[in-house]
Design an enzyme around this catalytic site. Structure first.
Site, short mmCIF file in Angstrom:
data_model
loop_
_atom_site.label_atom_id
_atom_site.label_comp_id
_atom_site.label_asym_id
_atom_site.label_seq_id
_atom_site.Cartn_x
_atom_site.Cartn_y
_atom_site.Cartn_z
N SER A 121 -7.60 21.60 0.99
CA SER A 121 -6.89 20.43 0.44
C SER A 121 -6.77 20.53 -1.08
CB SER A 121 -7.66 19.18 0.81
OG SER A 121 -7.04 18.05 0.25
N ALA A 163 -9.39 18.88 -12.90
CA ALA A 163 -9.75 17.47 -12.97
C ALA A 163 -8.52 16.65 -12.62
CB ALA A 163 -10.26 17.13 -14.36
N ASN A 186 -13.20 13.39 2.58
CA ASN A 186 -13.54 13.97 1.28
C ASN A 186 -14.57 13.07 0.59
OD1 ASN A 186 -13.62 14.90 -1.33
ND2 ASN A 186 -11.40 14.87 -1.65
N CYS A 227 -15.21 14.73 -4.01
CA CYS A 227 -14.36 14.97 -5.18
C CYS A 227 -15.13 14.63 -6.45
CB CYS A 227 -13.08 14.14 -5.12
SG CYS A 227 -12.11 14.36 -6.63
#
Lengths: 267, 303
Positions: free
Chosen positions: B21, B70, B127, B130
């Site tokens: 992803s 980022a 997720n 992150c």
């Protein structure tokens, strides 16, 4: 315009001065159609610190010889390594990428390039000239040796030069050149160079209600719109410079329509 | 011909190669370079409950054999995904897996519930790892209770295959893996990026607008491999290996360490056709070593 990964062969790698090279790459299969302002991504071999591909504007396309010319400025290890390529070497390249400049017809236009920002302007001048435009090309740099290949533009338009030390052309910042006050009514301005220069030119264009396109060179990873690393803030939010640009109408960029703070604003 | 098929819970993959992803957009970015349908599946860019602009530029720093990013989960939110992106994804004939993220449990649940109704979304990857958002993301994945809480909440509203993607930025990766398995994960994928930093010494400034970012690329492969090996020894659910895979032999190393499938991430940026080359290379390896099925490689490390 389908993007492709290819291995091109170095025909010639000509040093222009200590910092710049003109790299000519040949394709074995016929080159796809490309637009001025589009770019390529080159893989640099041989160093762990040059992991990602490097983006370069297309300087010139010679469809007869099936070659692409790139103007390379040595800024780090990757570009250093590219400046050392020799004829016969193979280059892993992805092209053509991004959206190019829009080519107007039958107008008087101004192209402004600063330093290595002239890279896409040769290809652009050629196309604009072909479309019946009166082309003016203003090139700026710190000194005469930063003004690259200025003679080659003469075939397509009037060339104006400014250098900060006055060693070639008018003395001063490119944005202070007399063409901005002596000429009026450009139909369109195209600009590529340092951020501050482009903002000043965009501001001038806005003030004089002239459509202005700028070519950005944000740091990129993928070059194909997948990683979202190279974004610029536009009126529609963050957009990828690699796919929505690198050429943008300056009026669509957020913060570009106010007077810049770098002291080279134009009237 | 070797048998490349693998199974991740209910998910049948034609081969063990998926895309990570955030490195593969929504597939179409790669259509010019490969036939996306040849992949085992694609894991599309993270979707959150609401539209997110992500972090300011600069968002990327090149590092030795890798890069820091980022991006900060830039996406247009689940409503837009369902309306504009999903219809295009249904044109692919491979497994489409949605990466789901958010800053609150309610947000994760909202996205998961909507993904559950989409027939062509074969699975979701949660997720909780992150590193580039102030709230949520990795915060959920770095403690066992919060990792369990978000997995459990999503499990209640999601019926299909639920993969949970782990953060390596923890003291004990096996504790987190066991926690999400207990909370209902059908599969575990790891690793997400490692928290890192880059500084421009000339300017005396951080390179990234957020100062810190997530490190990916071949530089992180040894850490990823170690964590996949540790986790696959303690969990029963299939493990998906991620982290710096750039060749078929890299992929095979992850399978030997215990992964049932792999995800290719940052390498897609260097070679947009790398995934297809890796699939071909895995098949060559199987033929060369007279192994009938790729499944036989999972956990086949000789120690």
């Amino acid at each position: 315009m389908k993007k492709q990964i290819a291995k091109l062969v170095v025909v010639e790698n000509t040093p222009l001065n200590v910092k710049h090279n003109l790299l000519e790459l040949k394709s074995h299969s016929p080159l796809t159609e490309m637009l001025p302002g589009q770019f390529v991504e080159i893989k640099v071999n041989g160093s762990e610190s040059t992991y990602l591909r490097r983006p370069f504007s297309i300087h010139r396309v010679d469809y007869d010889k099936n070659t692409i010319h790139l103007l390379i400025k040595v800024v780090g290890k990757g570009t250093k390594s590219l400046s050392e390529l020799e004829a016969g070497d193979s280059v892993d390249i992805i092209f053509p990428l991004g959206k190019g400049f829009s080519i107007t017809e039958n107008e008087e236009v101004l192209l402004v390039g600063g330093g290595c920002g002239v890279a896409p302007l040769y290809f652009l001048a050629e196309q604009l000239h072909r479309n019946g435009n009166t082309v003016n090309i203003l090139i700026g740099g710190k000194s005469g040796e930063d003004i690259l290949l200025h003679d080659q533009y003469k075939a397509y338009g009037n060339v104006f030069i400014s250098t900060e030390d006055g060693s070639l052309g008018e003395k001063g910042m490119v944005t202070a050149h007399s063409i901005f006050s002596s000429h009026a009514g450009f139909g369109k301005i195209y600009c590529c160079g340092p951020d501050g220069m482009m903002r000043a030119v965009a501001h001038y264009a806005e003030k004089h209600k002239i459509p202005c396109e700028v070519s950005l060179e944000n740091t990129m990873a993928c070059g194909i719109g997948a990683c979202l690393c190279c974004v610029v803030e536009s009126v529609q939010g963050n957009v990828c410079v690699c796919t929505e640009g690198p050429v943008f109408e300056s009026s669509t960029l957020k913060g570009w329509t106010v007077e810049n703070e770098i002291g080279c604003s134009l009237d | 011909m070797a048998d490349l098929t693998v199974k991740i819970h209910n998910l049948e993959l034609k081969n063990p190669v998926l895309t990570a992803s955030g490195t593969f957009g929504y597939g179409r970015e790669y259509d010019d370079f490969i036939d996306v349908n040849d992949l085992g599946g694609i894991i599309v860019k993270a979707t959150t409950s609401k539209h997110r602009e992500g972090n300011p530029y600069p968002r990327m720093a090149e590092t030795p054999m890798g890069m820091l990013n980022a991006v900060g989960l830039q996406n247009k939110g689940i409503e837009y995904f369902v309306r504009e992106i999903y219809p295009k994804l249904t044109e692919y004939n491979t497994n489409i897996i949605a990466n789901v993220s958010d800053s609150t449990i309610e947000g994760y649940v909202n996205v998961a519930r909507k993904m559950n109704k989409l027939d062509h979304i074969a699975a979701i990857e949660l997720n909780i790892s992150c590193p580039n958002v102030k709230e949520g993301g990795m915060a959920f994945g770095t403690s066992c209770p919060s990792a369990m809480a978000v997995t459990r909440a999503v499990r209640e509203v999601y019926d299909k295959t639920l993969i949970v993607k782990l953060s390596p930025n923890v003291t004990s990766i096996t504790d987190i893996a066991l926690a999400v398995e207990e909370a209902g994960a059908d599969s575990i994928s790891l690793i997400n990026t490692l928290l890192g930093m880059a500084i421009d010494s000339e300017k005396r400034k951080p390179v990234l607008s957020t100062i810190t970012g997530g490190l990916s690329g071949p530089a992180i492969k040894p850490i990823a491999l170690r964590m996949v090996w540790q986790v696959s020894k303690v969990v029963k659910v299939p493990v998906i290996g991620i982290g710096g895979i750039a060749s078929a032999s890299d992929a095979i190393e992850f399978l030997l360490a215990g992964a049932s499938a792999v995800q290719i991430g940052t390498s897609n940026f260097i070679d947009p056709a790398i995934t297809i080359k890796i699939i071909a290379g895995i098949e060559e390896y199987l033929i060369k070593h007279r192994i009938a099925k790729v499944k036989e490689l999972t956990g086949a490390l000789i120690t």
